[in-house]
Design an enzyme around this catalytic site. Structure first.
Site, PDB file in Angstrom:
ATOM      1  N   ASP A  81       0.813  -1.210   0.000  1.00 60.88           N
ATOM      2  CA  ASP A  81       0.000   0.000   0.000  1.00 60.88           C
ATOM      3  C   ASP A  81       0.849   1.263   0.000  1.00 60.88           C
ATOM      4  O   ASP A  81       0.439   2.287  -0.553  1.00 60.88           O
ATOM      5  CB  ASP A  81      -0.929   0.010   1.216  1.00 60.88           C
ATOM      6  N   ASP A 123      -1.078  -5.393   4.534  1.00 54.48           N
ATOM      7  CA  ASP A 123      -2.401  -4.808   4.748  1.00 54.48           C
ATOM      8  C   ASP A 123      -3.591  -5.636   4.280  1.00 54.48           C
ATOM      9  O   ASP A 123      -4.548  -5.827   5.022  1.00 54.48           O
ATOM     10  CB  ASP A 123      -2.465  -3.436   4.067  1.00 54.48           C
ATOM     11  N   LYS A 124      -3.589  -6.091   3.038  1.00 55.91           N
ATOM     12  CA  LYS A 124      -4.760  -6.808   2.524  1.00 55.91           C
ATOM     13  C   LYS A 124      -4.564  -8.315   2.516  1.00 55.91           C
ATOM     14  O   LYS A 124      -5.511  -9.056   2.248  1.00 55.91           O
ATOM     15  CB  LYS A 124      -5.091  -6.335   1.092  1.00 55.91           C
ATOM     16  N   CYS A 195       5.427  -2.497   8.270  1.00 54.85           N
ATOM     17  CA  CYS A 195       5.848  -1.194   8.791  1.00 54.85           C
ATOM     18  C   CYS A 195       5.638  -1.099  10.301  1.00 54.85           C
ATOM     19  O   CYS A 195       4.657  -1.606  10.849  1.00 54.85           O
ATOM     20  CB  CYS A 195       5.120  -0.082   8.063  1.00 54.85           C
ATOM     21  N   GLU A 491      -6.804   4.758   0.061  1.00 57.76           N
ATOM     22  CA  GLU A 491      -6.343   5.314   1.329  1.00 57.76           C
ATOM     23  C   GLU A 491      -5.899   6.756   1.129  1.00 57.76           C
ATOM     24  O   GLU A 491      -5.355   7.107   0.085  1.00 57.76           O
ATOM     25  CB  GLU A 491      -5.166   4.500   1.879  1.00 57.76           C
ATOM     26  N   SER A 517      -4.928   5.143   5.653  1.00 59.26           N
ATOM     27  CA  SER A 517      -3.849   4.237   6.012  1.00 59.26           C
ATOM     28  C   SER A 517      -3.803   4.085   7.520  1.00 59.26           C
ATOM     29  O   SER A 517      -4.189   4.988   8.266  1.00 59.26           O
ATOM     30  CB  SER A 517      -2.519   4.812   5.507  1.00 59.26           C
TER      31      SER A 517
END
Length: 616
Positions: A81, A123-124, A195, A491, A517
């Site tokens: 992302d 993220d996904k 992250c 985002e 985000s």
């Protein structure tokens, strides 16, 4: 007694052809009676959270085979992302969640696998695999790649902890020199892993612990630390045990839907609220609940958010605390332990590793644990050396953070706020709700009134913010960026980062039917539902309208009369085919994204597919 699914393609004379193909993959005579365990890996060289996963599927496979199973690994996609942010690539991020879920379902069902290990991280990917696991409902365990070490930069004789968001903010700050920006860029993301703050990836990996589908430490053990290897090895051994318990002992309590019950979803959102997780987790938990057949809705999230306190603040809510610090304070099991002592946790839910969550807390919560190995586990520290190699260091802190009054994790009496880290707001501009990460909002602006500055796309909003159209006191409205209107529900990290870089982080609000985000902080309100493209009132906001935001009372309102809103709605409907579409926006939307937009629903239901359109 349930039969092993794999027997469909491994047993009987008529399966000679299938067995011939299985033999070509390396299976031998003794393997056809064993459970076949699928390993869904998500290795890719595009994503730092996944760049180190290449060999880890085979690490798990060796443990599966040593425990009496047959391991078969496959890969699925992963979108970064951060790299996709701020351009057309972000249109693909949320839709990739559904593709990941489908790809796991396709592979597992096509090859009749008996159980599943999900190697996820970012993220996904974790949400997509979670949706697949609950859809398939076969024994499953999650083990993620682990969080990145926090960056550190030496500037003007100071050591400053930082992360990806700092790089974005400083790059747009005209007061920062090129040399400072370069130093931050080179230091913000020093290692492999997701992250380093409480962003979406780490939030979701933490929530798998609360749901009971991963091992203790899954959400917080650093990707670089040797202790993380233990989680991968244990996942391989554990999944064989889970498979045998289900297929050979008819123990259905090991199935994902038995573990991820309504009570477990309550635990997950309680953790989310307590740790100030990403607002994206709301979207993903709603989607996962839908796959699990659990009636868990925005109303439940609203209910829980009103009485669960904020016990932990991590970047981006505060600049100097990262996931590695949460681990040192006892990780997710210790946050759950504080919720338990406050009477805010369902203790009697099963997990993949313990009979009940309450039993697990007795061993893993450092405030009640007695096992030296547990204390040693949570002493795992960052190595401080840039690397893309998993398990490459074994550094330890000298002591744990067990200060529940002023430490990283607080008890209820010393909470950062008795109001939780997430809130659902309702009003005439978001009748089905919208989400704000209160843990990242300064309490001085929990009540905010401002004039609307309306943009029809993220790109226009960025131009307006950097072009100084937006001033202190404005409410930036970015619409037609929802699941259907974007499509893909982009985002908005760049708009919020640029507001910060202009010194407006505490002077402005941002409202969107898109999302944010996990790195976003400030008065950033997303998921406005219904979205503009589906007739939501956010489409009716005009420049200069007054918008009132009241977090304590869970309210957001467009200060115009019902009659005026009705007039604007009628005028919009009169546009015919042009109604509920952005004005003068040029955006290339591929056929794949058009197909996604045709079936997706609004954020208040998790942006899941409306399968009634294709059911017969």
């Amino acid at each position: 007694m349930p039969q092993y699914r794999s027997r469909t393609s491994t047993a009987g004379r008529n399966m000679a052809g299938a067995r011939a193909l299985w033999r070509a993959t390396g299976m031998k005579d003794g393997d056809f009676e064993k459970p076949i365990i699928a390993i869904a890996n998500s290795f890719t060289q595009f994503v730092p959270g996944h760049v180190h996963l290449k060999d880890l599927g085979q690490l798990v496979a060796r443990e599966i085979e040593a425990a009496g199973g047959v391991a078969k690994e496959f890969n699925t996609i992963a979108v970064d992302d951060g790299i996709a942010m701020g351009h057309g690539g972000m249109l693909y991020s949320l839709p990739s969640r559904d593709l990941i879920a489908d790809s796991v379902e396709y592979m597992v069902n096509a090859h009749t696998a008996d159980a599943l290990v999900c190697i996820s991280n970012c993220d996904k990917i974790t949400p997509g695999m979670l949706m697949a696991a609950l859809r398939l409902n076969i024994p499953t365990i999650f083990v993620s790649g682990g969080p990145m070490e926090a960056g550190k930069v030496k500037w003007e004789a100071k050591i400053i902890p930082l992360d990806l968001v700092d790089a974005m903010v400083k790059a747009a700050d005209k007061n920062c020199s090129d040399e400072e920006v370069d130093a931050i860029e080179r230091s913000a993301c020093p290692t492999c892993g997701s992250c380093s703050g409480m962003f979406t990836a780490n939030s979701m990996n933490c929530l798998t612990e609360a749901l009971g589908l991963s091992l203790p430490g899954n959400g917080t053990t650093l990707a670089t630390h040797a202790d993380r290897e233990k989680l991968f090895r244990e996942a391989g051994r554990r999944i064989v045990d889970l498979a045998k318990r289900y297929y050979e002992k008819d123990d259905a309590t090991v199935l994902p839907r038995a573990i991820a019950s309504f009570a477990a979803f309550e635990n997950a959102i309680s953790l989310d609220v307590a740790m100030g997780g990403s607002t994206n987790t709301v979207l993903h938990l709603l989607a996962a609940a839908k796959e699990a057949g659990v009636d868990f809705t925005m109303k439940d999230i609203d209910r829980i958010s009103r009485h669960v306190p904020c016990l932990c603040k991590v970047a981006p809510a505060v600049p100097d605390v990262h996931i590695e610090d949460v681990h040192r304070a006892g990780g997710i099991m210790s946050i759950l332990g504080e919720l338990d002592r406050a009477g805010l946790l369902n203790r009697d839910v099963p997990t993949v590793h313990s009979k009940t969550l309450g039993e697990a807390l007795g061993r893993w919560d450092i405030m009640q644990a007695h096992d030296k190995a547990v204390f040693d586990f949570f002493l795992a520290a960052p190595g401080g050396v840039p690397t893309q190699v998993a398990f490459s260091q074994n550094r330890r802190w000298n002591e744990l953070d067990m200060d529940r009054a002023k430490g990283v994790i607080r008890n209820k009496a010393n909470a950062f706020s008795q109001d939780g880290g997430l809130a659902v707001l309702y009003g005439n501009i978001a009748e089905k709700g919208c989400i704000v990460k209160t843990a990242g909002v300064d309490e001085s602006i929990w009540q905010f009134t401002g004039k609307a500055r309306v943009y029809e796309s993220q790109e226009d909003a960025v131009e307006g913010i950097l072009g100084e159209q937006v001033q202190a006191g404005d409410v930036v409205v970015i619409r037609y960026e929802g699941p259907k209107g974007g499509p893909g529900m982009q985002e908005m990290l760049y708009p919020t980062s640029y507001l910060k870089s202009r010194g407006l982080g505490k002077e402005c609000a941002l409202l969107t039917d898109g999302r944010f985000s996990g790195g976003t902080s400030g008065l950033s309100i997303g998921h406005a539902s219904p979205e503009a493209a589906m007739g939501g009132a956010i489409a009716l906001v005009e420049d200069g309208d007054t918008i009132e935001i009241d977090i304590p009372n869970r309210r957001i309102a467009l200060a115009v009369s019902d009659e005026e809103l009705a007039r604007r709605r009628a005028a919009m409907e009169a546009k015919g085919a042009a109604a509920w579409k952005p004005a003068n926006r040029e955006r290339v939307v591929s056929a794949a994204l058009q197909a996604y937009a045709a079936l997706t629903t609004s954020a208040d239901t998790g942006a899941v597919r409306d399968i009634t359109q294709v059911q017969r």
